[in-house]
Motif scaffolding. Sequence first.
Motif, PDB file in Angstrom:
ATOM      1  N   UNK A 233     -54.857  98.550  19.347  1.00  0.00           N
ATOM      2  CA  UNK A 233     -53.577  98.389  18.637  1.00  0.00           C
ATOM      3  C   UNK A 233     -53.801  97.741  17.273  1.00  0.00           C
ATOM      4  N   UNK A 234     -54.683  96.765  17.224  1.00  0.00           N
ATOM      5  CA  UNK A 234     -54.953  96.084  15.951  1.00  0.00           C
ATOM      6  C   UNK A 234     -55.594  97.059  14.963  1.00  0.00           C
ATOM      7  N   UNK A 235     -56.540  97.860  15.462  1.00  0.00           N
ATOM      8  CA  UNK A 235     -57.210  98.854  14.592  1.00  0.00           C
ATOM      9  C   UNK A 235     -56.209  99.891  14.096  1.00  0.00           C
ATOM     10  N   UNK A 236     -55.399 100.364  15.010  1.00  0.00           N
ATOM     11  CA  UNK A 236     -54.452 101.447  14.686  1.00  0.00           C
ATOM     12  C   UNK A 236     -53.401 100.998  13.661  1.00  0.00           C
ATOM     13  N   UNK A 237     -52.905  99.772  13.840  1.00  0.00           N
ATOM     14  CA  UNK A 237     -51.825  99.299  12.961  1.00  0.00           C
ATOM     15  C   UNK A 237     -52.355  98.582  11.719  1.00  0.00           C
ATOM     16  N   UNK A 238     -53.620  98.146  11.787  1.00  0.00           N
ATOM     17  CA  UNK A 238     -54.180  97.362  10.690  1.00  0.00           C
ATOM     18  C   UNK A 238     -53.628  95.941  10.667  1.00  0.00           C
ATOM     19  N   UNK A 239     -53.002  95.521  11.759  1.00  0.00           N
ATOM     20  CA  UNK A 239     -52.434  94.166  11.820  1.00  0.00           C
ATOM     21  C   UNK A 239     -53.472  93.213  12.412  1.00  0.00           C
ATOM     22  N   UNK A 240     -53.726  92.128  11.694  1.00  0.00           N
ATOM     23  CA  UNK A 240     -54.804  91.219  12.094  1.00  0.00           C
ATOM     24  C   UNK A 240     -54.316  89.884  12.655  1.00  0.00           C
ATOM     25  N   UNK A 241     -53.018  89.759  12.840  1.00  0.00           N
ATOM     26  CA  UNK A 241     -52.470  88.558  13.463  1.00  0.00           C
ATOM     27  C   UNK A 241     -52.032  88.936  14.878  1.00  0.00           C
ATOM     28  N   UNK A 242     -52.613  88.239  15.862  1.00  0.00           N
ATOM     29  CA  UNK A 242     -52.398  88.634  17.259  1.00  0.00           C
ATOM     30  C   UNK A 242     -52.015  87.417  18.101  1.00  0.00           C
ATOM     31  N   UNK A 243     -50.979  87.598  18.916  1.00  0.00           N
ATOM     32  CA  UNK A 243     -50.519  86.495  19.769  1.00  0.00           C
ATOM     33  C   UNK A 243     -50.541  86.924  21.235  1.00  0.00           C
ATOM     34  N   UNK A 244     -50.532  85.930  22.107  1.00  0.00           N
ATOM     35  CA  UNK A 244     -50.399  86.175  23.544  1.00  0.00           C
ATOM     36  C   UNK A 244     -49.079  85.566  24.001  1.00  0.00           C
ATOM     37  N   UNK A 245     -48.508  86.114  25.065  1.00  0.00           N
ATOM     38  CA  UNK A 245     -47.303  85.511  25.654  1.00  0.00           C
ATOM     39  C   UNK A 245     -47.159  85.960  27.099  1.00  0.00           C
ATOM     40  N   UNK A 246     -46.331  85.231  27.858  1.00  0.00           N
ATOM     41  CA  UNK A 246     -46.055  85.590  29.258  1.00  0.00           C
ATOM     42  C   UNK A 246     -46.966  84.854  30.231  1.00  0.00           C
ATOM     43  N   UNK A 247     -46.605  84.943  31.503  1.00  0.00           N
ATOM     44  CA  UNK A 247     -47.302  84.185  32.547  1.00  0.00           C
ATOM     45  C   UNK A 247     -48.808  84.392  32.589  1.00  0.00           C
ATOM     46  N   UNK A 248     -49.247  85.642  32.418  1.00  0.00           N
ATOM     47  CA  UNK A 248     -50.681  85.942  32.499  1.00  0.00           C
ATOM     48  C   UNK A 248     -51.444  85.406  31.275  1.00  0.00           C
ATOM     49  N   UNK A 249     -50.710  85.057  30.213  1.00  0.00           N
ATOM     50  CA  UNK A 249     -51.400  84.506  29.039  1.00  0.00           C
ATOM     51  C   UNK A 249     -51.943  83.108  29.325  1.00  0.00           C
ATOM     52  N   UNK A 250     -51.626  82.574  30.521  1.00  0.00           N
ATOM     53  CA  UNK A 250     -52.240  81.301  30.949  1.00  0.00           C
ATOM     54  C   UNK A 250     -53.678  81.528  31.414  1.00  0.00           C
ATOM     55  N   UNK A 251     -54.044  82.786  31.642  1.00  0.00           N
ATOM     56  CA  UNK A 251     -55.366  83.076  32.214  1.00  0.00           C
ATOM     57  C   UNK A 251     -56.495  82.657  31.265  1.00  0.00           C
ATOM     58  N   UNK A 252     -57.422  81.866  31.797  1.00  0.00           N
ATOM     59  CA  UNK A 252     -58.463  81.298  30.928  1.00  0.00           C
ATOM     60  C   UNK A 252     -59.415  82.372  30.394  1.00  0.00           C
ATOM     61  N   UNK A 253     -59.712  83.393  31.193  1.00  0.00           N
ATOM     62  CA  UNK A 253     -60.633  84.449  30.724  1.00  0.00           C
ATOM     63  C   UNK A 253     -59.992  85.281  29.615  1.00  0.00           C
TER      64      UNK A 253
END
Length: 338
Positions: free
Chosen positions: A262-282
């Motif tokens: 998605x980052x390559x396709x859109x050329x967007x270099x700012x990326x965030x995580x959200x939601x319950x699974x974003x607690x996952x350490x890996x």
Amino acid sequence: METIILGIESSCDDTSASIFKNNTILSNVIANQNVHKEYGGVVPELASRAHQQNIVPVVHKAIKDAGIKPENIKAVAFTRGPGLMGSLLVGTSFAKGFALAGKIPLIEVDHLHAHVMVHFIKEEGVNKEMPDFPFLCLMVSGGNSQIILMHSYLEMEIIGQTIDDAAGEAFDKCGKVMGLPYPAGPIIDKLAENGNPNAFKFNKPKIKNLDYSFSGLKTSFLYFIRDQLKENPDFISQNINDLAAAIQKTIVEILMEKLIKASRKTGINTIALAGGVSANSALRKALINYADEENKKIFIPKLSYTTDNAAMIAITAYYKYLKKEFAPYDLPPYARNK
Ligand code: KG4
């Protein structure tokens, strides 16, 4: 101008209320529901009843913790959906009653949008950097897995999503196969710390575009365990850490591959995580490594903002308030994605 907003979240099994002054959090109270533990998942009927019991004391506490008076509240916001209908109705009806009684505007908030908006919560005395627009957000929870392109505070575009199970469901269902209690995601994360992620290999789905699929992985994990148990009845207990590490690695790789695409396709270099699974350490580590290698700007939420909470509802409502996006009293909740 000072705007005090009350946010209400009741989409699933957590009853939460939060008070904001503009974009700054003053309080965030969450009542978890333990009634579901023994059933291995959320029981909708029990969730609605527990919300009914919790909502008034939770709102009282949020107002008290914030040190404000109810009459200072300028607007009340609620999660309109997606979620469990019976649960949503409790928060929706409460918010409508509160708005009518106080003669203040009512604001509807989409739960998934709100998860992304945690990156804009300001905390008193904390100098936190916030993402610039546009940015990408991987929104991963028990009910959803989406890649969202945020154009502005209130404009979001879903550019990829699961066609079947969500990433959190994959964690929870694979955990269930291993006999772990619900929700298994955080337990798998913990067990994986002492496991070898390369001990077992599971096939990854071949899905087009930026979409995800997790149901095949869940099924192949189930068959793999079933076959192993025929040979060795103690297979799970003897390999639990390695199994957890291997399934976690596979889920994280599936998530990261599409996010990178998605980052390559859109050329967007700012990326965030959200939601319950974003607690996952890996998952967190994988994103940090990727950002280091590819020079991306990333935003990872505080653990307390990964699970369902009303702070995310109030911050989203603040930006809707600024645009005077108010809701009518006859607005019904929606159970599925808009
Ligand atoms: O966003 P959330 O609190 O609830 C909704 O689905 O709305 O997400 C809950 C999901 C569950 O599937 C849970 O197993 C998963 O998030 N989860 C985790 C972790 N913490 C929570 N999955 C993997 N690793 C974790 N540390």
